[in-house]
Design an enzyme around this catalytic site. Structure first.
Site, PDB file in Angstrom:
ATOM      1  N   ARG A 431      10.795 -20.756 -15.333  1.00 41.29           N
ATOM      2  CA  ARG A 431      12.039 -20.029 -15.100  1.00 41.29           C
ATOM      3  C   ARG A 431      13.199 -20.673 -15.852  1.00 41.29           C
ATOM      4  NH1 ARG A 431       9.674 -19.833  -9.142  1.00 41.29           N
ATOM      5  NH2 ARG A 431       8.702 -21.650 -10.089  1.00 41.29           N
ATOM      6  N   ARG A 539      -1.458  -1.780   0.748  1.00 50.50           N
ATOM      7  CA  ARG A 539      -0.402  -0.839   0.366  1.00 50.50           C
ATOM      8  C   ARG A 539       0.591  -1.469  -0.599  1.00 50.50           C
ATOM      9  NH1 ARG A 539       2.315   3.073   4.600  1.00 50.50           N
ATOM     10  NH2 ARG A 539       3.457   4.410   3.149  1.00 50.50           N
ATOM     11  N   ASP A 555       3.301   8.278   2.920  1.00 44.70           N
ATOM     12  CA  ASP A 555       2.150   8.471   3.798  1.00 44.70           C
ATOM     13  C   ASP A 555       1.603   9.872   3.596  1.00 44.70           C
ATOM     14  OD1 ASP A 555       2.174   5.971   4.822  1.00 44.70           O
ATOM     15  OD2 ASP A 555       3.061   6.485   6.756  1.00 44.70           O
ATOM     16  N   GLU A 556       0.365  10.072   3.965  1.00 48.86           N
ATOM     17  CA  GLU A 556      -0.281  11.359   3.729  1.00 48.86           C
ATOM     18  C   GLU A 556       0.357  12.494   4.521  1.00 48.86           C
ATOM     19  OE1 GLU A 556      -4.298  11.491   5.365  1.00 48.86           O
ATOM     20  OE2 GLU A 556      -3.849   9.626   6.413  1.00 48.86           O
ATOM     21  N   GLU A 643       3.191  -3.383   8.452  1.00 53.33           N
ATOM     22  CA  GLU A 643       3.403  -3.645   7.033  1.00 53.33           C
ATOM     23  C   GLU A 643       4.768  -3.191   6.549  1.00 53.33           C
ATOM     24  OE1 GLU A 643       2.273   0.595   6.903  1.00 53.33           O
ATOM     25  OE2 GLU A 643       1.777  -1.129   8.130  1.00 53.33           O
ATOM     26  N   ASP A 644       5.282  -2.051   7.053  1.00 48.76           N
ATOM     27  CA  ASP A 644       6.574  -1.580   6.583  1.00 48.76           C
ATOM     28  C   ASP A 644       7.715  -2.448   7.123  1.00 48.76           C
ATOM     29  OD1 ASP A 644       6.109  -0.752   9.135  1.00 48.76           O
ATOM     30  OD2 ASP A 644       6.846   1.284   8.874  1.00 48.76           O
ATOM     31  N   ARG A 691       4.857  -2.857  17.248  1.00 46.03           N
ATOM     32  CA  ARG A 691       5.896  -2.999  16.228  1.00 46.03           C
ATOM     33  C   ARG A 691       6.980  -3.972  16.692  1.00 46.03           C
ATOM     34  NH1 ARG A 691       5.515   0.615  12.150  1.00 46.03           N
ATOM     35  NH2 ARG A 691       7.734   0.609  11.621  1.00 46.03           N
TER      36      ARG A 691
END
Length: 735
Positions: A431, A539, A555-556, A643-644, A691
């Protein structure tokens, strides 16, 4: 005859004069000339000799000639060479790079011995390493080794001094003369000289040391770290004290100091002179002699008055209300007040000649501190008065950035040390100083992703550039039916209709194989199927197929129109470092439960944008997978609904900014994962509870709550106004 006597006399006189002028020093040794016994030749006159120079200060204030605590440069050099027998060590000569080639940069800590106690601070250092993504329990995989022997306090008068370290480390089969070892140290030497002596031979080990002297520091090999107290937080850490209402940058006091004054010994010269700059108005310099067991035996004429003035001011109040803070050396070169000044946004004025500043290899201290000279103390006030207010504010902002990025916790100090060593292993992928000295900081900019600032979401504004004009739609499918449902087909059609869509990736995380290509809808953009491992963390894996800067995570069961997708993408391009999306949630502190709560109720605040329909930069996939330790990803996979939340916490921790909500026609509802389905009520309750548990476990790991609340929602111009829909740019948003 008279002429002859005259020449003899002149010759004798000339000889006597020559002897007097050129041999006078030798003649004065004889008693014949001195009239007394022979005495030793005097050295240079003492600079406090009143017969030679009038004194304008008390002799007790001045540093004594011949002080045994002050070593000459030659003596310091000899002492250094006796300690650092491998003083010419460089990474190329004293580090085995081959150990890091197969398994990458991995760090192994020696097993802790039951009969060998360690200090609280060293325990925090070991814990930080074992919690990091670089830790390995297998020494065969290790690139760097850390001793389990506490080497922080090497003052043999200390109760935490560990004896016989040489004998112990020579018995370690992995020691190998110290090669590829990293040794941490905060205190070295003891009264009166406080030398760099650690009491054992470090061999070819890298030394991460506080109060490092530039003469003993091995550039490109050793690392200078800050001196931190034993109650320094393990992780998280307190925020800096600079807030938006702290402007203007000039505060009540210009320059302050409040601390101990050493009457004798090393470090006393600078602190004894600090009272000269005190004016009682905008410069406050207070010292006290009242410390140590026998301070009264050494007190001088100023001590009583100094002790009275010292109690008139509160140290914390001085820090909060001063623009600059004097950071003089103590017995050693570093001091705790260095970190205290950084946190308080009080610009440090360093008076410690020869101090190798912490992480100076990476940090540009010229943007956050004033480096003065102990000999030029009286020039400090006039020098800092000349600094322009804009520069003062820039200095203060930089102190807050450095405090938060590198110094606010033991975790950050240790991880910064490891990142600097890692950069040395691959100089071509290291860096730059720009990345180290600009938000969000070096550890959060992964060189494995890129070393070019334009590839990250943080530097577009500084470089006057913008992210790419296309996005990749990333749809996660977990339905167990194994066939394409109508919501998926409608979603693919809506996304592919966007003029900004470059490609569609479908992450197939079902037990059954994906349908054949003939079953998928025809689209104007490429559509690719990726076989997942049925883990939620998949994901956010950095798939090579994602080539655009922007990722639209879906999402589906998400329902969006093409206009909604277009508008959200245009908003994201203005805020590429944030998550921009549609469905939102918020967090709150529950005082009754004593923990953080999670809610989906409609409120005026939001802190989470669900990744069921959200834009973000693809770099966050790399941060999620490579920066976070494996334990956090395992937590996400085990809870099945986390995960979200972790992605939102990660982005907030990096940017210190909230997500952005954009308008949506329909209210999003959480879909209950297949793993927790039962009765609708029980499944929904369990889903919500998981959650909330996830959120609290993440807060515990980070050490603080990273999420930032916001009341901002962005809508298109004329949204919901009494204007014909046909005149609006995003017409379908209101149909």
């Amino acid at each position: 005859m008279q002429t002859r006597k005259k020449y003899i006399f002149l010759t004798f006189l000339a000889s006597w004069l020559l002897l007097f002028f050129f041999g006078g020093d030798q003649l004065r040794r004889f008693a014949f000339f001195s009239g007394r016994k022979t005495e030793a030749q005097r050295n240079w006159p003492h600079w406090t000799d009143r017969s030679l120079l009038k004194n304008f200060a008390d002799p007790e204030e001045l540093q004594r000639d011949g002080d045994p605590s002050l070593l000459s440069p030659r003596e310091r050099r000899a002492a250094w060479l006796s300690i650092y027998k491998n003083s010419r060590c460089r990474m190329e000569t004293c580090f085995d790079f081959s150990r890091c080639e197969k398994n990458g940069f991995k760090v192994f800590t020696y097993p802790r011995e039951r009969d060998q106690p360690i200090s609280e601070s060293y325990g925090k250092i070991l814990t930080s390493i074992e919690r990091s993504r670089y830790y390995t329990p297998d020494p065969q995989e290790a690139c760097v080794f850390i001793l389990s022997i506490d080497t922080l306090d090497r003052d043999h008068l200390s109760g935490q001094y560990v004896r016989n370290v040489d004998e112990k480390i020579r018995g370690f089969p992995l020691w190998n003369g110290g090669r590829n070892h990293l040794i941490f140290n905060l205190y070295s030497g003891t009264w009166p000289n406080y030398t760099e002596d650690l009491g054992f031979d470090i061999g070819q080990a890298i030394l991460a040391k506080a109060s490092f002297d530039t003469e003993s520091f091995r550039p490109g090999f050793d690392i200078s770290i800050p001196l931190f107290p034993k109650d320094h937080p393990q992780r998280g850490g307190e925020r800096g004290w600079l807030y938006q209402d702290s402007i203007p940058p000039r505060k009540k006091y210009l320059l302050v100091f409040k601390g101990k004054r050493y009457l004798t010994g090393i470090g006393s010269g600078t602190r004894n002179a600090l009272h000269h700059i005190h004016n009682g108005k905008d410069i406050i310099s207070l010292t006290t002699c009242k410390h140590g067991k026998d301070w009264e035996k050494h007190k001088d004429t100023r001590c009583d008055k100094d002790n009275v003035d010292y109690e008139k001011f509160d140290y914390q109040e001085l820090l909060r209300n001063s623009t600059f803070c004097i950071v003089p050396r103590g017995r050693r070169l570093g001091s705790f007040r260095f970190l205290e000044a950084l946190q308080a946004a009080c610009i440090p004025v360093l008076l410690s000649d020869g101090w190798e500043l912490p992480f100076a290899e990476a940090i540009d201290w010229g943007k956050a501190a004033v480096v003065g000279s102990e000999r030029l103390l009286l020039q400090i006030p006039s020098a800092i008065r000349c600094i322009h207010p804009e520069s003062v504010l820039a200095f203060q902002q930089q102190t807050q950035f450095l405090w938060d990025a590198y110094f606010s916790s033991v975790d950050k100090i240790v991880h910064t040390t490891l990142e600097i060593i890692k950069d040395r292993l691959s100089p071509h992928r290291s860096r730059s100083r720009f990345l180290w000295n600009t938000l969000p900081g070096g550890p959060l900019v992964l060189p494995d992703f890129s070393t070019h600032p334009g590839d990250f979401p943080f530097y577009y504004l500084q470089h006057g550039s913008s992210p790419s004009e296309k996005f990749t739609a990333f749809i996660r499918v977990v339905s167990q039916a194994g066939s394409l449902s109508q919501p998926i087909l409608r979603l693919i059609q809506a996304v592919s209709g966007s003029q900004y869509c470059a490609q569609i990736l479908v992450l197939w995380s079902c037990e059954k194989p994906p349908p054949p290509s003939g079953k998928w809808p025809q689209t104007t953009v490429p559509l690719t199927i990726i076989q997942g491992r049925r883990k939620l963390s998949d994901r956010f894996f950095p798939y090579t197929a994602i080539q655009t800067d922007a990722v639209l995570s879906l999402d589906e069961h998400t329902s969006l129109s093409t206009s909604e997708v277009d508008f959200a993408f245009m908003v994201w391009r203005s805020f590429p470092e944030r998550i921009v999306g549609f469905p939102t949630r918020s967090h709150f502190w529950d005082p009754e439960q004593g923990r953080w709560g999670y809610t989906s109720k409609w409120t005026n605040e939001l802190s989470i944008v669900l990744t069921a329909a959200a834009f973000y930069h693809r770099y966050y996939h790399s941060l999620f997978t490579e920066y976070l330790p494996a334990g956090l990803r395992e937590l996400v996979d085990s809870l099945a609904t986390c995960e979200d939340i972790l992605m939102n916490v990660l982005v907030a921790a990096v940017t210190k900014l909230p997500p952005i909500k954009v308008t949506q026609r329909k209210q999003h509802k959480d879909t209950v994962p297949q793993q927790v389905k039962g009765t609708a009520g029980a499944a929904g309750s369990r889903h919500f509870s998981q959650r909330q548990d996830c959120l609290n476990q993440l807060v515990d790991w980070f050490g603080y709550m990273p999420l930032v609340s916001s009341q901002l929602r962005l809508d298109p111009v004329l949204f919901k106004d009494q204007v014909s829909v046909l005149r609006k740019k995003y017409a379908r948003l209101e149909k």
